[in-house]
Design a protein around this motif. Sequence first.
Motif, PDB file in Angstrom:
ATOM      1  N   LEU A   1      23.955  18.987 -25.187  1.00 25.60           N
ATOM      2  CA  LEU A   1      24.262  19.614 -24.446  1.00 25.60           C
ATOM      3  C   LEU A   1      25.502  20.537 -24.180  1.00 25.60           C
ATOM      4  O   LEU A   1      26.374  21.249 -24.477  1.00 25.60           O
ATOM      5  CB  LEU A   1      23.755  19.310 -22.455  1.00 25.60           C
ATOM      6  CG  LEU A   1      24.325  20.269 -21.666  1.00 25.60           C
ATOM      7  CD1 LEU A   1      24.405  21.604 -22.554  1.00 25.60           C
ATOM      8  CD2 LEU A   1      24.195  20.161 -20.018  1.00 25.60           C
TER       9      LEU A   1
ATOM     10  N   TRP B   1      27.664  23.544 -25.844  1.00 25.04           N
ATOM     11  CA  TRP B   1      28.414  24.107 -25.324  1.00 25.04           C
ATOM     12  C   TRP B   1      29.859  24.183 -25.394  1.00 25.04           C
ATOM     13  O   TRP B   1      30.549  24.791 -25.714  1.00 25.04           O
ATOM     14  CB  TRP B   1      28.518  22.968 -23.650  1.00 25.04           C
ATOM     15  CG  TRP B   1      29.736  23.528 -22.054  1.00 25.04           C
ATOM     16  CD1 TRP B   1      29.587  25.519 -21.889  1.00 25.04           C
ATOM     17  CD2 TRP B   1      30.442  22.988 -21.922  1.00 25.04           C
ATOM     18  NE1 TRP B   1      30.627  25.153 -21.372  1.00 25.04           N
ATOM     19  CE2 TRP B   1      31.161  24.148 -21.186  1.00 25.04           C
ATOM     20  CE3 TRP B   1      30.909  21.770 -21.833  1.00 25.04           C
ATOM     21  CZ2 TRP B   1      31.800  23.752 -20.607  1.00 25.04           C
ATOM     22  CZ3 TRP B   1      31.595  21.888 -21.361  1.00 25.04           C
ATOM     23  CH2 TRP B   1      32.180  22.526 -19.857  1.00 25.04           C
TER      24      TRP B   1
ATOM     25  N   ASP C   1      31.897  28.291 -26.718  1.00 22.69           N
ATOM     26  CA  ASP C   1      33.134  28.452 -25.345  1.00 22.69           C
ATOM     27  C   ASP C   1      34.454  27.870 -25.552  1.00 22.69           C
ATOM     28  O   ASP C   1      34.393  26.901 -25.659  1.00 22.69           O
ATOM     29  CB  ASP C   1      32.492  27.173 -23.673  1.00 22.69           C
ATOM     30  CG  ASP C   1      33.409  27.808 -22.884  1.00 22.69           C
ATOM     31  OD1 ASP C   1      34.872  28.215 -22.662  1.00 22.69           O
ATOM     32  OD2 ASP C   1      33.202  28.351 -21.698  1.00 22.69           O
TER      33      ASP C   1
ATOM     34  N   ALA D   1      28.651  23.012 -17.906  1.00 23.44           N
ATOM     35  CA  ALA D   1      27.907  22.977 -18.631  1.00 23.44           C
ATOM     36  C   ALA D   1      26.300  23.346 -18.303  1.00 23.44           C
ATOM     37  O   ALA D   1      25.595  23.736 -19.413  1.00 23.44           O
ATOM     38  CB  ALA D   1      27.948  21.630 -19.463  1.00 23.44           C
TER      39      ALA D   1
ATOM     40  N   TRP E   1      26.209  27.033 -18.266  1.00 22.91           N
ATOM     41  CA  TRP E   1      25.844  27.881 -19.804  1.00 22.91           C
ATOM     42  C   TRP E   1      24.283  27.885 -20.240  1.00 22.91           C
ATOM     43  O   TRP E   1      24.539  28.353 -20.381  1.00 22.91           O
ATOM     44  CB  TRP E   1      27.234  27.267 -20.583  1.00 22.91           C
ATOM     45  CG  TRP E   1      26.341  27.402 -21.755  1.00 22.91           C
ATOM     46  CD1 TRP E   1      27.640  28.253 -22.993  1.00 22.91           C
ATOM     47  CD2 TRP E   1      26.470  26.743 -22.747  1.00 22.91           C
ATOM     48  NE1 TRP E   1      26.548  28.684 -24.070  1.00 22.91           N
ATOM     49  CE2 TRP E   1      26.520  27.681 -23.669  1.00 22.91           C
ATOM     50  CE3 TRP E   1      25.784  25.780 -22.900  1.00 22.91           C
ATOM     51  CZ2 TRP E   1      25.322  27.054 -24.844  1.00 22.91           C
ATOM     52  CZ3 TRP E   1      25.219  25.368 -23.951  1.00 22.91           C
ATOM     53  CH2 TRP E   1      24.952  26.079 -25.100  1.00 22.91           C
ATOM     54  N   ALA E   2      23.821  26.323 -19.735  1.00 21.32           N
ATOM     55  CA  ALA E   2      23.127  25.940 -20.435  1.00 21.32           C
ATOM     56  C   ALA E   2      21.778  27.066 -19.562  1.00 21.32           C
ATOM     57  O   ALA E   2      20.742  27.827 -20.395  1.00 21.32           O
ATOM     58  CB  ALA E   2      22.567  24.167 -20.594  1.00 21.32           C
TER      59      ALA E   2
ATOM     60  N   TRP F   1      19.773  27.729 -23.087  1.00 24.10           N
ATOM     61  CA  TRP F   1      19.640  26.652 -24.084  1.00 24.10           C
ATOM     62  C   TRP F   1      18.687  25.009 -23.763  1.00 24.10           C
ATOM     63  O   TRP F   1      18.136  25.136 -22.699  1.00 24.10           O
ATOM     64  CB  TRP F   1      20.669  25.583 -24.190  1.00 24.10           C
ATOM     65  CG  TRP F   1      21.233  25.089 -24.730  1.00 24.10           C
ATOM     66  CD1 TRP F   1      21.590  24.635 -25.995  1.00 24.10           C
ATOM     67  CD2 TRP F   1      21.288  23.274 -24.237  1.00 24.10           C
ATOM     68  NE1 TRP F   1      21.983  23.175 -26.240  1.00 24.10           N
ATOM     69  CE2 TRP F   1      21.235  22.209 -25.521  1.00 24.10           C
ATOM     70  CE3 TRP F   1      20.698  22.053 -23.593  1.00 24.10           C
ATOM     71  CZ2 TRP F   1      21.152  21.073 -25.442  1.00 24.10           C
ATOM     72  CZ3 TRP F   1      20.881  21.371 -23.484  1.00 24.10           C
ATOM     73  CH2 TRP F   1      20.927  20.308 -24.141  1.00 24.10           C
TER      74      TRP F   1
END
Length: 395
Positions: free
Chosen positions: A337, A341, A345, A384, A387-388, A393
């Motif tokens: 992850l 990420w 990013d 993170a 974002w996932a 993700w």
Amino acid sequence: MLRIGLTGGIGAGKSSVSARLAARGAVVIDADRLAREVVEPGTSGLAAVVEAFGPDVLTAEGALDRPALAAVVFADPTARQTLNAIVHPLVGARTYERMRQAGEDAMVVHDVPLLVENGLGPSYHLVVVVHADEDVRVDRLRRDRAMPAEQARARIDAQATDEQRRAAADVWLDNGGSLRTLENAVNQLWDDRLLPYQENLRARRPATRSGQAEIVPSDPTWPAQAERVLGKLRAALGETAVRVDHIGSTSVPGLAAKDILDLQVSVRAIADADAAANTFADAGFPAVQRIRSDEPKPIEPDPARWAKRYHNNADPGRQVNLHVRVVGWPNWRYALLFRDWLRADADARGAYERHKLALAADFPDYAGYAEAKEPWFDQALPKAEEWAARTGWSA
């Protein structure tokens, strides 16, 4: 046994490197020589070649007419494949026997002209490529083998490109100069890398490394370096490894990092990691017994699910941190992850780099740096995870 694959294009000077390594104590197995032995008069190999290509590839004395055969196979890729299908298994069997005779503690140099073309790189601890520019190689072939320039270039074109060889090379030896310069380079390679690697492999210990947390600019070759090591792990572990991945800062393009490759081997159970300990060590990755887990995070506090096995590289020329983790456990997931990420990013990547540089200045020793870095991951984890979730993700 430390296994070294030695290769290079025709006329590059591979034989000179092979001779120097033999003089220093290596056991050299010459694939070309074995290829000649398996088609000597009276062998099953020669009979198979004649059956495939006809009697015109024999001399009047009944031996293999190598120039006649070369004229056929170097002009026809299909014919070359046919020849390889006959000769390669015979050479492979004889190579295995020579390695067995060398003994477990030997340093074996396998001199293989078509190592790259046949995808053999992952089967060696190190691949050494001898290089010279094409014009230099053509001049040598004309001078030493009386080979016409046109034929020399055709032979060169039939082999791997420089780019393909660079992708396979753990060590790149430039032989564009004098023999003395080349021999000095081989001596340095032997003293600084090969001999210490062999000693570490025998003792099942990691290479000595600096304790300094030095952050260097991003190296665009880190992914290619990692892929070579990952290939060796795939070859050694087989089905024990569910997958192997380049993780950590060197896996994030543009991110400054310590010049240490972090790799992750995914296994089905921690018992599989323990059962493969000798396989890892034989492949050049002895275990570091004092490290048996990652630091648990509050989101999943059960220490048992943060267990791992940790190995370093025995090769003094390429530092590697190897993390063996169980598929689906939180430490396995977070390693993937954070990598993905940070790749995606730019703001997070920049913040992490600034933080690393500051910590390296405040904590110049590696142990202190590693411990001081942990709180950043705790603070960054929710970002993170957000974002996932937003991107869909999955590991």
